[in-house]
Design a protein around this motif. Structure first.
Motif, PDB file in Angstrom:
ATOM      1  N   ALA A 444       0.855  -1.196   0.000  1.00 15.22           N
ATOM      2  CA  ALA A 444       0.000   0.000   0.000  1.00 15.22           C
ATOM      3  C   ALA A 444       0.885   1.238   0.000  1.00 15.22           C
ATOM      4  O   ALA A 444       2.047   1.182   0.414  1.00 15.22           O
ATOM      5  CB  ALA A 444      -0.918   0.012   1.215  1.00 15.22           C
ATOM      6  N   ARG A 445       0.308   2.327  -0.490  1.00 14.07           N
ATOM      7  CA  ARG A 445       1.029   3.604  -0.483  1.00 14.07           C
ATOM      8  C   ARG A 445       0.139   4.650   0.164  1.00 14.07           C
ATOM      9  O   ARG A 445      -1.050   4.747  -0.172  1.00 14.07           O
ATOM     10  CB  ARG A 445       1.384   4.015  -1.912  1.00 14.07           C
ATOM     11  CG  ARG A 445       2.252   5.258  -2.020  1.00 14.07           C
ATOM     12  CD  ARG A 445       3.051   5.293  -3.324  1.00 14.07           C
ATOM     13  NE  ARG A 445       2.216   5.179  -4.492  1.00 14.07           N
ATOM     14  CZ  ARG A 445       2.387   4.279  -5.461  1.00 14.07           C
ATOM     15  NH1 ARG A 445       3.389   3.411  -5.416  1.00 14.07           N
ATOM     16  NH2 ARG A 445       1.574   4.242  -6.500  1.00 14.07           N
ATOM     17  N   VAL A 446       0.714   5.383   1.094  1.00 13.45           N
ATOM     18  CA  VAL A 446      -0.027   6.467   1.756  1.00 13.45           C
ATOM     19  C   VAL A 446       0.795   7.741   1.624  1.00 13.45           C
ATOM     20  O   VAL A 446       2.006   7.729   1.863  1.00 13.45           O
ATOM     21  CB  VAL A 446      -0.283   6.145   3.244  1.00 13.45           C
ATOM     22  CG1 VAL A 446      -0.843   7.374   3.964  1.00 13.45           C
ATOM     23  CG2 VAL A 446      -1.247   4.963   3.371  1.00 13.45           C
ATOM     24  N   ALA A 447       0.151   8.815   1.221  1.00 11.44           N
ATOM     25  CA  ALA A 447       0.852  10.094   1.095  1.00 11.44           C
ATOM     26  C   ALA A 447       0.231  11.133   2.019  1.00 11.44           C
ATOM     27  O   ALA A 447      -0.990  11.316   2.016  1.00 11.44           O
ATOM     28  CB  ALA A 447       0.793  10.574  -0.353  1.00 11.44           C
ATOM     29  N   LEU A 448       1.074  11.782   2.817  1.00 13.62           N
ATOM     30  CA  LEU A 448       0.659  12.998   3.533  1.00 13.62           C
ATOM     31  C   LEU A 448       0.899  14.145   2.573  1.00 13.62           C
ATOM     32  O   LEU A 448       2.002  14.287   2.033  1.00 13.62           O
ATOM     33  CB  LEU A 448       1.506  13.172   4.793  1.00 13.62           C
ATOM     34  CG  LEU A 448       1.122  12.301   5.981  1.00 13.62           C
ATOM     35  CD1 LEU A 448       2.256  12.275   7.000  1.00 13.62           C
ATOM     36  CD2 LEU A 448      -0.162  12.811   6.623  1.00 13.62           C
ATOM     37  N   ARG A 449      -0.137  14.947   2.339  1.00 13.37           N
ATOM     38  CA  ARG A 449      -0.030  15.935   1.273  1.00 13.37           C
ATOM     39  C   ARG A 449       0.034  17.360   1.804  1.00 13.37           C
ATOM     40  O   ARG A 449      -0.419  17.650   2.915  1.00 13.37           O
ATOM     41  CB  ARG A 449      -1.199  15.764   0.309  1.00 13.37           C
ATOM     42  CG  ARG A 449      -1.122  14.419  -0.402  1.00 13.37           C
ATOM     43  CD  ARG A 449      -2.453  13.942  -0.891  1.00 13.37           C
ATOM     44  NE  ARG A 449      -2.990  14.828  -1.916  1.00 13.37           N
ATOM     45  CZ  ARG A 449      -4.146  14.619  -2.532  1.00 13.37           C
ATOM     46  NH1 ARG A 449      -4.885  13.567  -2.215  1.00 13.37           N
ATOM     47  NH2 ARG A 449      -4.564  15.453  -3.438  1.00 13.37           N
ATOM     48  N   ALA A 450       0.603  18.226   0.989  1.00 16.08           N
ATOM     49  CA  ALA A 450       0.839  19.605   1.396  1.00 16.08           C
ATOM     50  C   ALA A 450      -0.449  20.359   1.711  1.00 16.08           C
ATOM     51  O   ALA A 450      -0.442  21.386   2.376  1.00 16.08           O
ATOM     52  CB  ALA A 450       1.620  20.337   0.305  1.00 16.08           C
ATOM     53  N   ASP A 451      -1.585  19.858   1.221  1.00 18.59           N
ATOM     54  CA  ASP A 451      -2.857  20.539   1.532  1.00 18.59           C
ATOM     55  C   ASP A 451      -3.476  20.013   2.831  1.00 18.59           C
ATOM     56  O   ASP A 451      -4.608  20.356   3.174  1.00 18.59           O
ATOM     57  CB  ASP A 451      -3.840  20.393   0.371  1.00 18.59           C
ATOM     58  CG  ASP A 451      -4.245  18.946   0.120  1.00 18.59           C
ATOM     59  OD1 ASP A 451      -3.757  18.050   0.863  1.00 18.59           O
ATOM     60  OD2 ASP A 451      -5.030  18.702  -0.807  1.00 18.59           O
ATOM     61  N   GLY A 452      -2.724  19.191   3.537  1.00 17.22           N
ATOM     62  CA  GLY A 452      -3.229  18.723   4.826  1.00 17.22           C
ATOM     63  C   GLY A 452      -4.054  17.448   4.748  1.00 17.22           C
ATOM     64  O   GLY A 452      -4.491  16.917   5.768  1.00 17.22           O
ATOM     65  N   THR A 453      -4.268  16.960   3.533  1.00 18.14           N
ATOM     66  CA  THR A 453      -5.014  15.714   3.385  1.00 18.14           C
ATOM     67  C   THR A 453      -4.034  14.550   3.228  1.00 18.14           C
ATOM     68  O   THR A 453      -2.816  14.746   3.190  1.00 18.14           O
ATOM     69  CB  THR A 453      -5.939  15.756   2.156  1.00 18.14           C
ATOM     70  OG1 THR A 453      -5.133  15.792   0.969  1.00 18.14           O
ATOM     71  CG2 THR A 453      -6.854  16.977   2.201  1.00 18.14           C
ATOM     72  N   ALA A 454      -4.604  13.351   3.131  1.00 18.71           N
ATOM     73  CA  ALA A 454      -3.781  12.173   2.879  1.00 18.71           C
ATOM     74  C   ALA A 454      -4.453  11.324   1.817  1.00 18.71           C
ATOM     75  O   ALA A 454      -5.680  11.325   1.685  1.00 18.71           O
ATOM     76  CB  ALA A 454      -3.601  11.362   4.160  1.00 18.71           C
ATOM     77  N   SER A 455      -3.630  10.594   1.076  1.00 22.45           N
ATOM     78  CA  SER A 455      -4.187   9.703   0.060  1.00 22.45           C
ATOM     79  C   SER A 455      -3.698   8.284   0.285  1.00 22.45           C
ATOM     80  O   SER A 455      -2.604   8.065   0.805  1.00 22.45           O
ATOM     81  CB  SER A 455      -3.801  10.175  -1.342  1.00 22.45           C
ATOM     82  OG  SER A 455      -2.398  10.084  -1.502  1.00 22.45           O
ATOM     83  N   ILE A 456      -4.547   7.329  -0.072  1.00 22.86           N
ATOM     84  CA  ILE A 456      -4.201   5.906   0.011  1.00 22.86           C
ATOM     85  C   ILE A 456      -4.353   5.332  -1.389  1.00 22.86           C
ATOM     86  O   ILE A 456      -5.364   5.562  -2.057  1.00 22.86           O
ATOM     87  CB  ILE A 456      -5.160   5.154   0.954  1.00 22.86           C
ATOM     88  CG1 ILE A 456      -5.142   5.767   2.346  1.00 22.86           C
ATOM     89  CG2 ILE A 456      -4.837   3.661   0.990  1.00 22.86           C
ATOM     90  CD1 ILE A 456      -6.213   5.202   3.272  1.00 22.86           C
ATOM     91  N   HIS A 457      -3.362   4.575  -1.818  1.00 28.41           N
ATOM     92  CA  HIS A 457      -3.466   3.870  -3.093  1.00 28.41           C
ATOM     93  C   HIS A 457      -3.150   2.403  -2.894  1.00 28.41           C
ATOM     94  O   HIS A 457      -2.162   2.055  -2.236  1.00 28.41           O
ATOM     95  CB  HIS A 457      -2.512   4.470  -4.132  1.00 28.41           C
ATOM     96  CG  HIS A 457      -2.971   5.800  -4.651  1.00 28.41           C
ATOM     97  ND1 HIS A 457      -2.784   6.972  -3.951  1.00 28.41           N
ATOM     98  CD2 HIS A 457      -3.628   6.129  -5.793  1.00 28.41           C
ATOM     99  CE1 HIS A 457      -3.312   7.974  -4.655  1.00 28.41           C
ATOM    100  NE2 HIS A 457      -3.824   7.493  -5.773  1.00 28.41           N
ATOM    101  N   CYS A 458      -3.991   1.550  -3.460  1.00 25.98           N
ATOM    102  CA  CYS A 458      -3.738   0.113  -3.406  1.00 25.98           C
ATOM    103  C   CYS A 458      -4.505  -0.566  -4.534  1.00 25.98           C
ATOM    104  O   CYS A 458      -5.640  -0.196  -4.824  1.00 25.98           O
ATOM    105  CB  CYS A 458      -4.176  -0.451  -2.053  1.00 25.98           C
ATOM    106  SG  CYS A 458      -3.915  -2.227  -1.925  1.00 25.98           S
TER     107      CYS A 458
END
Lengths: 734, 333
Positions: A444-458
């Motif tokens: 799995a990949r999780v990103a903490l993003r500069a806009d304060g959100t997070a994304s999950i990809h799988c």
């Protein structure tokens, strides 16, 4: 928030998209220049094609091309193995030759500018057949008679035959279950397009990775040259785990015509060419001592299979270890019928296997004259004798206690027909549930993003069960961000390798990977935070503490994810994870449960109604109280359908399914709903994963048919061993 | 579905004209027709859309009955106050048919004209004397549990008439109003649907290009109670395995009038006249009802999978008569 979000009754985050139609299913994708395919299906079940005349059809408006065994590119078969993640149940590729193995087999595919034009032309394709001299085997009985029985596997411990012979109490009965057809609301659909030798597919699939791998083998491509998308799936119930002929044919047709092609399977063909739960014949023999302790269990199954692929329905799987018994024999065998291949259908094996075992247990209780619940208590085991390992976490006794209490089981009077509600005779029955808890490797990949959100990809998918939502919950918990700030993206084979949505293992498999990737993202953020441009520049690595989207160091400095990344013009801090399968820790992992069922039988109008169901389920930690309950309730309803209504009927003369539509293939409707009480035990099983979750998609179906059948016996005195329990099996000729 | 020509008619005259000289079909709610066209079982070259025809009213007749426009939707008919009050059996029958979505589309005339659910008729492939006259009946020796009849069958066809509404109308007594190239005429409802005999492809009394405009119901029987009992495997959205429409009038506890019709078991909406006659003058007892049920099912022919329908229909009859009699007495059940 982070402490309460796990286990909370969170509404599904994809609900608004589904409600408003923004959610796009396979058939909703329309690449530029897309054309439509419609199938022509065999009208015999065994023989060969002697001629295909497409003259008239080719002249039909809008027709682009018509494919069949005399006009189709040469394809390759998939090895079809689980280890390589390219399973197919129908090994043959479409249009491979002129042989017909089952009714409804693809014999041609028409491609036209519109769906209607493709369908109109398909009706004009003339196919001539020659039937084999030998009949098509339409039923399991005919299959056994014509083709014999092929042994699949068996296992034995102790001396089951000897122990049975010496037992004071015995049950010897044969149970049968019919073909069931998955019939999710969304029929199978494929949209395929080829761009520069690469294949891109939108498919209604329970496994984007498996589909990608299978197609890469069929078309001799590197997996990186195949992209499979499944953003939303209108459920699958196992029918969409593997690739079926229509998907391969659509991809091939798209390459041949040089345009994207859409194919949607008509409802009637859901009954022929995309799998089904096979017909089973299960011979169960139980022997017990005077106290009801099981001395011998034998559970021997034959299921219907197909000329185009053998599928074994592992009915005895749960029988291996549900009860304490030193002498046991389990066997599985198949017999070829002229049907397409069976495939996994929700709770394969135990789904119908426990109908037989748990009906037999009820028969044994009646023989012994002891309460059926008490019989099960006496045979409880915390040790899985099948695997010779202790269960990691088995709270079946608590399930019994709590559900029995909620149901009022202690008020049951054992005599048949002894409980009444006005003109109606009440029957109370119960049966245990069991399902193996599995877990598979996952990335799995999780990103903490500069806009304060997070994304999950799988590269997994949500087949409607709530996977999107529980992944957001886990990330919210790990990252301390509100649920609305978590964006979950699944259903794309180019994402990090994820599991198929099957076997109830998605939860136990995905959660650890997403959690670990979340923690990896935080770690990465800490690395970036020490960079020169960061507001926390120079912080000592181990001094940084992450909490709810903010890092603090030991000197009193603090900055948000947005500040840390923004100051460095970075988009995100990405964490990746790979987590393993079920730990080899000396435990056997299973989920357990029990159903209590009340039926009301009104002999004056031969009317049977299931009035109440109380189910208690021990499936480890509950991640989302709402979607978990929804899964069990749905499984109970499906179990009611299996018990009372579902059966794909075949004409015994020619193996044609005769009730291949939503009107005559009966499943429960809202008006059939009983009063339904689901008790979720919520005891975490930390041996399986850090969240203690075991998955909950299938357990609720198991045992349901037996609980109904046992209640029917209690009401009517009729022991129905052949599903479904339709009123013709209960009516008196008064 | 094959390509067809589509004409929208504004009145009955233009509808009949558009229909004539073509392999045409009138399109009302479309709930049967469109299905069968998609399945390639029906292959009309022209559809004449009659949805704009002004047959959408329910009017009181001089005889004290109701005249129902051909295009009155099933939902509207079931919900009509006069129908609910005077023809409870009809409202109940309609509401137990299909699903609400279908009832919202389905029309009165379309319901009268609906085709059978026989899987061999609908598969477009199997021998079927309805679809291809003379090709044989696959159902007689085939799978024949759910939608197959035990009354009025022949060696050529055993498909049950699927309607609930028509069963209620057969019990009430009704007249079908028809228009066509040679003008208007009426057909007694009981004569409208035909037994399969050796011509199962001829299902009704409509002549070439004729169109149903209204169905009028006989006046309700004074002081009667009525009900519709439908027995099936699931509680909704299934055709009847056996159903019974009953109308009963009493003088004290003595039956003065009885109407009985059966669904799910007959090749047409099945009026059980012998059983009715035997009931009149009898006390409204369970024994009398059971006797009537036995009489009604006397000539029934069981097939391989549907023999259970005979006792099931008897149960439906006894229950329907019991409930209708209770209503006639004024019991509020």
């Amino acid at each position: 928030m982070s402490d309460s979000i796990i286990g909370a009754a969170v509404s599904r985050i994809d609900g608004p998209d589904k409600l408003t139609g923004r959610a796009r299913y396979a058939g909703d994708f329309q690449p530029e220049g897309m054309v439509y395919a419609y199938g022509v299906y065999s009208t015999i079940a065994r023989g060969r094609i002697t001629g295909i005349d497409t003259t008239l059809a080719m002249r039909s408006p809008g027709v682009i091309d018509i494919f069949h065994h005399g006009r189709f590119p040469r394809l390759h078969r998939s090895p079809g193995t689980f280890a390589e993640e390219n399973v197919v149940d129908e090994k043959r590729t479409p249009f491979e030759d002129d042989r017909i193995h089952y009714m409804g087999q693809f014999v041609a595919l028409v491609v036209a500018e519109t769906y209607e034009q493709a369908r109109a032309a398909a009706y004009k394709v003339r196919v001539d057949y020659e039937r084999d001299a030998q009949r098509a085997a339409a039923t399991l009985a005919q299959g056994i008679e014509d083709n014999g029985v092929e042994h699949a596997n068996d296992s034995e411990r102790g001396d089951p035959a000897g122990a049975y012979d010496g037992a004071a109490y015995r049950v010897d009965a044969v149970y049968t279950t019919p073909v069931e057809t998955h019939n999710p609301m969304e029929t199978h659909a494929t949209v395929a397009e080829w761009v520069d030798g690469r294949l891109r597919v939108f498919d209604s699939t329970q496994g984007v990775i498996f589909t990608r791998n299978t197609l890469s083998r069929v078309f001799d491509l590197d997996p990186s040259q195949v992209e499979v998308h499944a953003d939303f799936i209108g459920s699958g119930f196992g029918g969409k785990l593997w690739v079926w002929p229509h998907c391969v044919a659509t991809c091939a047709a798209a390459r041949e015509v040089g345009r994207p092609v859409q194919f949607v399977l008509p409802r009637q063909q859901m009954f022929t060419t995309v799998g089904h739960r096979p017909e089973t014949r299960q011979h169960v023999r139980l022997g017990a001592d005077d106290d009801g302790r099981l001395l011998s269990i034998r559970h021997e199954t034959i299921n219907s299979s197909s000329p185009v692929g053998t599928v074994v329905e592992a009915c005895g799987g749960s029988t291996q270890g549900l009860y304490a018994c030193d002498n046991l024999r389990i066997s599985h065998a198949t017999a070829i019928t002229n049907r397409g291949t069976p495939t996994a259908m929700r709770a394969p094996g135990a789904g119908v296997g426990l109908f037989a075992l748990e009906s037999a247990m009820d028969e044994l209780a009646a023989e012994l004259g002891i309460d059926p619940l008490e019989l099960r208590r006496r045979n409880f085991t915390a040790h899985d004798q099948g695997a010779d390992k202790p269960y990691s976490s088995n709270h079946l006794l608590e399930c019994y206690d709590r559900a029995a209490e909620a149901f009022g089981w202690s008020r049951r009077t054992p005599e048949v027909g002894s409980m009444r509600d006005g003109d109606r005779i009440l029957g109370w029955g119960m049966a245990a549930c069991n399902w193996e808890a599995m877990r598979n490797p996952c990335d799995a990949r999780v990103a903490l993003r500069a806009d304060g959100t997070a994304s999950i990809h799988c590269a997994s998918q949500d087949i409607g069960t709530g996977t999107y939502t529980i992944l957001a919950q886990i990330a919210s918990h790990e990252l301390g961000l509100p649920l609305e700030s978590i964006h979950v993206t699944l259903g794309d084979s180019t994402f990090p390798h994820g599991p198929i949505s099957g076997g109830s293992w998605a939860t136990a498999t995905l959660l650890p990977a997403v959690a670990e990737a979340s923690r990896a993202a935080i770690k990465k953020l800490k690395n970036y935070a020490r960079n020169a441009a960061s507001p926390l520049a120079g912080a000592r690595g181990d001094s940084l503490v992450y909490d709810s989207g903010r890092l603090s160091d030991d000197s009193g400095r603090s900055a948000t994810v947005a500040e840390i990344l923004g100051a460095q013009s970075l988009a995100n801090a990405v964490g990746e994870a790979h987590t393993g399968g079920a730990p080899d820790s000396g435990y056997s992992f299973d989920s357990f449960g029990v159903h209590f069922v009340e039926v009301a039988w009104e002999p004056e109008i031969a009317h049977l109604e299931v009035t109440r169901v109380v189910s208690a389920i021990d499936a480890g930690a509950i991640i989302n109280a709402k979607s978990a309950r929804n899964q069990v309730e749905g499984a109970v309803v499906m179990g009611l359908g299996s018990a009372l209504l579902e059966t794909t009927e075949y004409d015994e003369r020619n193996a044609r399914p005769v009730n291949s539509n939503y009107a005559e293939y009966l499943v429960p409707v809202n008006a059939d709903m009983p009063d339904l009480d689901v008790i979720l035990l919520d005891h975490p099983d930390y041996e399986l994963n850090e969240f203690g979750a075991r998955g909950i998609g299938e357990i609720g179906l198991t045992g349901m048919q037996a609980a109904v059948a046992n209640a029917v016996y209690h009401a009517t005195g009729r022991r129905v061993r052949d599903l479904p329990i339709m009123l013709d099996k209960l009516i008196d000729d008064d | 579905m094959r390509t067809f020509d589509y004409k929208r008619a504004d009145d009955a005259h233009s509808a009949v004209n558009a229909h004539s000289g073509q392999a045409a079909a009138y399109l009302a709610g479309g709930t049967t027709l469109i299905d069968l066209v998609k399945l390639d079982v029906m292959q009309p070259e022209r559809l004449v859309d009659i949805n704009r025809l002004a047959y959408d009213a329910i009017e009181t007749t001089a005889e004290g009955g109701l005249r129902i426009g051909a295009m009155v939707r099933n939902t509207a008919l079931a919900d009509d106050d006069r129908v609910r009050r005077d023809y409870t059996v009809l409202s109940e029958a309609l509401l137990q048919g299909a699903s609400r979505q279908l009832r919202n589309r389905a029309t009165t005339a379309g319901n009268v004209m609906q085709r059978v659910r026989c899987s061999y008729f609908r598969d477009g492939v199997s021998p079927c004397n309805k679809r291809v006259p003379g090709s044989g009946c696959s159902a007689i020796e085939g799978h024949n549990r759910e939608v197959f009849a035990v009354l009025g069958t022949s060696d050529h066809c055993i498909a049950a008439h699927p309607s609930d509404m028509c069963v209620a109308m057969a019990a009430i007594g009704a007249t079908v109003h028809v228009t066509g190239p040679s003008g208007d005429r009426t057909v007694d409802f009981l004569d409208f649907h035909k037994l399969p005999g050796d011509t199962p492809h001829i299902e009704h009394e409509l002549g070439e290009d004729e169109l149903i405009t209204q169905v009028s119901l006989d006046a309700p029987i004074d002081g009667s109670g009525s009900t519709y009992i439908k027995l099936r495997d699931r509680s909704s959205y299934q055709f009847a395995l056996a159903s019974c429409a009953a109308v009963v009038a009493l003088d004290g506890d003595r039956i003065t009038a009885a109407r009985l019709a059966l669904g799910g078991v007959g090749t047409k909406p099945w009026r059980a006249a012998d059983a009715e006659a035997a009931l009149v003058g009898q006390p409204a007892t369970r024994e009398a009802f059971k006797q009537a049920a036995a009489t009604a099912m006397q000539g029934a022919t069981p097939y391989k999978h549907n023999a259970f329908k005979i006792p099931l229909a008897r149960k439906a009859i006894v229950r329907a008569l019991t409930d209708a009699a209770a209503r006639a007495r004024g019991d509020t059940t």
